[in-house]
Design a protein around this motif. Structure first.
Motif, PDB file in Angstrom:
ATOM      1  N   ASN A  11       1.050   0.121   0.793  1.00 49.96           N
ATOM      2  CA  ASN A  11       1.600   0.154   2.168  1.00 49.96           C
ATOM      3  C   ASN A  11       2.448   1.155   2.377  1.00 49.96           C
ATOM      4  O   ASN A  11       3.452   1.091   3.121  1.00 49.96           O
ATOM      5  CB  ASN A  11       2.096  -1.215   2.657  1.00 49.96           C
ATOM      6  CG  ASN A  11       2.046  -1.381   4.253  1.00 49.96           C
ATOM      7  OD1 ASN A  11       1.255  -0.750   4.779  1.00 49.96           O
ATOM      8  ND2 ASN A  11       2.890  -2.089   4.719  1.00 49.96           N
ATOM      9  N   PRO A  13       2.577   4.931   2.659  1.00 45.90           N
ATOM     10  CA  PRO A  13       1.940   6.221   3.222  1.00 45.90           C
ATOM     11  C   PRO A  13       2.267   7.802   2.352  1.00 45.90           C
ATOM     12  O   PRO A  13       1.382   8.320   1.889  1.00 45.90           O
ATOM     13  CB  PRO A  13       2.145   6.433   4.728  1.00 45.90           C
ATOM     14  CG  PRO A  13       2.545   4.970   5.127  1.00 45.90           C
ATOM     15  CD  PRO A  13       3.301   4.282   3.862  1.00 45.90           C
ATOM     16  N   ALA A  14       3.777   7.634   2.281  1.00 42.13           N
ATOM     17  CA  ALA A  14       4.097   8.852   1.480  1.00 42.13           C
ATOM     18  C   ALA A  14       3.588   8.924   0.081  1.00 42.13           C
ATOM     19  O   ALA A  14       3.449   9.944  -0.217  1.00 42.13           O
ATOM     20  CB  ALA A  14       5.538   8.753   1.422  1.00 42.13           C
ATOM     21  N   ILE A  17      -0.676   9.436   0.374  1.00 42.84           N
ATOM     22  CA  ILE A  17      -1.202  10.731   0.760  1.00 42.84           C
ATOM     23  C   ILE A  17      -1.156  11.826  -0.218  1.00 42.84           C
ATOM     24  O   ILE A  17      -1.750  12.820  -0.323  1.00 42.84           O
ATOM     25  CB  ILE A  17      -0.591  11.235   2.128  1.00 42.84           C
ATOM     26  CG1 ILE A  17       0.885  11.356   2.041  1.00 42.84           C
ATOM     27  CG2 ILE A  17      -1.176  10.165   3.262  1.00 42.84           C
ATOM     28  CD1 ILE A  17       1.397  11.913   3.443  1.00 42.84           C
ATOM     29  N   ALA A  42      -2.048  -4.760   7.167  1.00 48.85           N
ATOM     30  CA  ALA A  42      -1.746  -3.344   7.573  1.00 48.85           C
ATOM     31  C   ALA A  42      -2.084  -2.537   6.265  1.00 48.85           C
ATOM     32  O   ALA A  42      -2.528  -1.386   6.372  1.00 48.85           O
ATOM     33  CB  ALA A  42      -0.318  -3.154   7.949  1.00 48.85           C
ATOM     34  N   ILE A  45      -5.745  -1.740   5.640  1.00 51.82           N
ATOM     35  CA  ILE A  45      -6.369  -0.808   6.983  1.00 51.82           C
ATOM     36  C   ILE A  45      -5.974   0.704   6.262  1.00 51.82           C
ATOM     37  O   ILE A  45      -6.615   1.723   6.603  1.00 51.82           O
ATOM     38  CB  ILE A  45      -5.797  -1.114   8.369  1.00 51.82           C
ATOM     39  CG1 ILE A  45      -6.296  -2.533   8.524  1.00 51.82           C
ATOM     40  CG2 ILE A  45      -6.180  -0.103   9.287  1.00 51.82           C
ATOM     41  CD1 ILE A  45      -5.920  -2.906  10.027  1.00 51.82           C
ATOM     42  N   LEU A  46      -4.474   0.750   5.944  1.00 51.06           N
ATOM     43  CA  LEU A  46      -4.089   1.982   5.399  1.00 51.06           C
ATOM     44  C   LEU A  46      -4.826   2.649   4.132  1.00 51.06           C
ATOM     45  O   LEU A  46      -4.909   3.870   4.395  1.00 51.06           O
ATOM     46  CB  LEU A  46      -2.670   1.705   5.306  1.00 51.06           C
ATOM     47  CG  LEU A  46      -1.798   2.886   4.940  1.00 51.06           C
ATOM     48  CD1 LEU A  46      -1.768   4.151   5.888  1.00 51.06           C
ATOM     49  CD2 LEU A  46      -0.467   2.617   4.480  1.00 51.06           C
ATOM     50  N   ARG A  48      -7.753   1.700   3.352  1.00 47.63           N
ATOM     51  CA  ARG A  48      -9.201   2.013   3.774  1.00 47.63           C
ATOM     52  C   ARG A  48      -9.140   3.732   4.505  1.00 47.63           C
ATOM     53  O   ARG A  48      -9.932   4.558   3.993  1.00 47.63           O
ATOM     54  CB  ARG A  48      -9.729   1.136   4.960  1.00 47.63           C
ATOM     55  CG  ARG A  48     -10.945   1.321   5.285  1.00 47.63           C
ATOM     56  CD  ARG A  48     -11.331   0.860   6.750  1.00 47.63           C
ATOM     57  NE  ARG A  48     -10.437   1.420   7.815  1.00 47.63           N
ATOM     58  CZ  ARG A  48     -10.174   0.984   8.887  1.00 47.63           C
ATOM     59  NH1 ARG A  48     -10.738  -0.401   9.230  1.00 47.63           N
ATOM     60  NH2 ARG A  48      -9.370   1.589   9.969  1.00 47.63           N
ATOM     61  N   ASN A  49      -8.175   4.013   5.443  1.00 46.86           N
ATOM     62  CA  ASN A  49      -8.165   5.105   6.298  1.00 46.86           C
ATOM     63  C   ASN A  49      -7.720   6.381   5.000  1.00 46.86           C
ATOM     64  O   ASN A  49      -8.352   7.437   5.219  1.00 46.86           O
ATOM     65  CB  ASN A  49      -6.922   5.129   7.137  1.00 46.86           C
ATOM     66  CG  ASN A  49      -7.468   4.526   8.295  1.00 46.86           C
ATOM     67  OD1 ASN A  49      -8.781   3.877   8.401  1.00 46.86           O
ATOM     68  ND2 ASN A  49      -6.805   4.724   9.703  1.00 46.86           N
ATOM     69  N   THR A  50      -7.216   6.094   4.289  1.00 44.42           N
ATOM     70  CA  THR A  50      -6.632   6.922   3.192  1.00 44.42           C
ATOM     71  C   THR A  50      -7.724   7.393   2.294  1.00 44.42           C
ATOM     72  O   THR A  50      -7.989   8.572   2.245  1.00 44.42           O
ATOM     73  CB  THR A  50      -5.578   6.484   2.106  1.00 44.42           C
ATOM     74  OG1 THR A  50      -4.568   5.909   3.041  1.00 44.42           O
ATOM     75  CG2 THR A  50      -4.873   7.597   1.454  1.00 44.42           C
ATOM     76  N   MET A  54      -8.631  11.218   3.134  1.00 40.65           N
ATOM     77  CA  MET A  54      -8.011  12.003   2.198  1.00 40.65           C
ATOM     78  C   MET A  54      -8.853  12.605   0.970  1.00 40.65           C
ATOM     79  O   MET A  54      -9.808  11.925   0.666  1.00 40.65           O
ATOM     80  CB  MET A  54      -6.778  11.536   1.327  1.00 40.65           C
ATOM     81  CG  MET A  54      -5.754  10.797   2.360  1.00 40.65           C
ATOM     82  SD  MET A  54      -5.002  12.182   3.273  1.00 40.65           S
ATOM     83  CE  MET A  54      -4.031  13.252   2.143  1.00 40.65           C
TER      84      MET A  54
END
Lengths: 289, 89
Positions: A11, A13-14, A17, A42, A45-46, A48-50, A54
């Protein structure tokens, strides 16, 4: 090749990514211990998107899902499986049946999502006394099981002993895991060194793990990665010796000599096998001749 | 399409993240955005948010986003998490 495996909180993001630039051979997106229960939704989902957006080329991707005795792990699998992590890390793997449960759900999810059957492998996190004793059964439970990883923090709690920097309390567990993994023909990775500030202690710990036969070591801080990568890469001395062994073998074959000796020692099959492994790894790292 | 049922949040105010707050709307999408890169990327962020709302089937929502320099995929993840937490009818 996985010399270093870095845990990254799922969880954050910094860190997520920038996972490709931290120096790890593989990154482990952690949905388990690093994420509080009210943030599990959360985080997955994060992650998964990453994974979806990326570019992690050159860095392996592993997702540590929650253990199968929680209500989270199936949702973790459903969310990330389609975005092709290299491996799913299964925490608290304690016996063959745990792998069977995970295997069955992964197969079901792959079919439901229309993705290749058996495409994603499992790295079993061994962190209980039961898991240590059943490591060989776990390692051979399924073709999906590609590696074992030792989790010494939970293990020492289970063993009811203190976790020390010297690590004598995990000597048996380390040796047992390496033996089980080798017997099953899969990889094996060492537990993280948890004192982020102690660089020398970390390096010594990595050297112990390498000497025991581990393929690599996990880390909880990017600060440890350079030393881990160095320790688990072939040294110049090892590489020179490996090339000498292969040269000696080649010359002996040309001359039709049966027995080969180098520096006064007989070169037998295990030495040749190790030399080949060393050269293969060096070539992968771009440091071969 | 659907409407958000209750107030919910997702994300943080940390760098590279976004804080998203959703609540019941007044029949449409009411989007407010505060971003350090509003000038350059404000429109792209709004487009990304609307994309997620459309994928979630949501067209009745009040949504406030405080962006701390998050990438698209992070903003989208935070919006989706907030919408799921808010529930829809």
């Amino acid at each position: 090749m996985r010399r270093s495996l870095l845990f990254i909180p799922g969880n954050a993001p910094a860190l997520l990514i920038n996972g490709n630039y931290l120096g790890a051979d593989s990154i482990i997106f952690d949905l388990e211990d690093a994420v509080s229960p009210d943030e599990k939704d959360a985080a997955r989902i994060l992650v998964r998107n990453t994974l979806r957006h990326m570019d992690y080329r050159g860095t392996g991707t592993i997702v540590r899902i929650n253990s199968i005795d929680t209500g989270y792990w199936k949702a973790d699998v459903d969310e990330v499986l389609k975005h092709a992590p290299d491996l799913i890390m299964l925490p608290k793997a304690g016996c063959k049946e745990d792998i069977d449960v995970a295997e069955a759900y992964l197969s079901e999810a792959e079919e439901r999502l229309g993705i290749e059957q058996g495409g994603v492998g499992i790295i079993a996190l061994i962190e209980t006394a039961q898991g240590i004793e059943r490591a060989y059964d776990i390692a051979g439970a399924s073709a999906r099981v590609k590696a074992l990883l030792l989790g010494a923090e939970d293990l020492t709690a289970d063993l009811k002993c203190a976790r020390t920097k010297e690590g004598r309390e995990i000597e048996y567990a380390r040796a047992r895991l390496v033996t089980a993994a080798r017997a099953a023909g899969i990889d094996v990775y060492d537990t993280p060194f948890t004192d982020v500030e102690d660089d020398e202690g970390m390096r010594l710990d990595a050297m112990v793990a390498k000497a025991l036969g581990f393929d690599g070591k996990s880390a909880i801080s990017p600060r440890h990665l350079a030393a881990i990568n160095e320790v688990f890469s072939p040294s110049l001395t090892e590489l020179d010796y490996a090339y000498e062994v292969m040269d000696a073998i080649r010359k002996a074959a040309e001359q039709g000599t049966g027995v080969v000796a180098l520096r006064g020692k007989m070169i037998d099959a295990p030495i040749v096998s190790r030399a080949k492994q060393t050269i293969a790894m060096a070539e992968e790292l771009g440091i071969g001749r | 399409m659907g409407a958000i049922i209750r107030t919910a949040t997702a994300g943080t105010f940390e760098s590279s993240d976004a804080y998203v707050e959703v609540g019941p709307g007044r029949g449409s999408i009411d989007l407010s955005l505060e971003s350090v890169v509003e000038q350059q990327f404000g429109e792209a962020i709004r487009r990304a948010v609307r994309e997620v709302l459309s994928e979630c089937g949501c067209d009745d929502i009040e949504i406030r986003i405080v962006d701390r320099g998050a990438l698209d995929c992070v903003i989208k993840a935070r919006v989706e998490a907030a919408v799921r937490r808010g529930g829809m009818n």
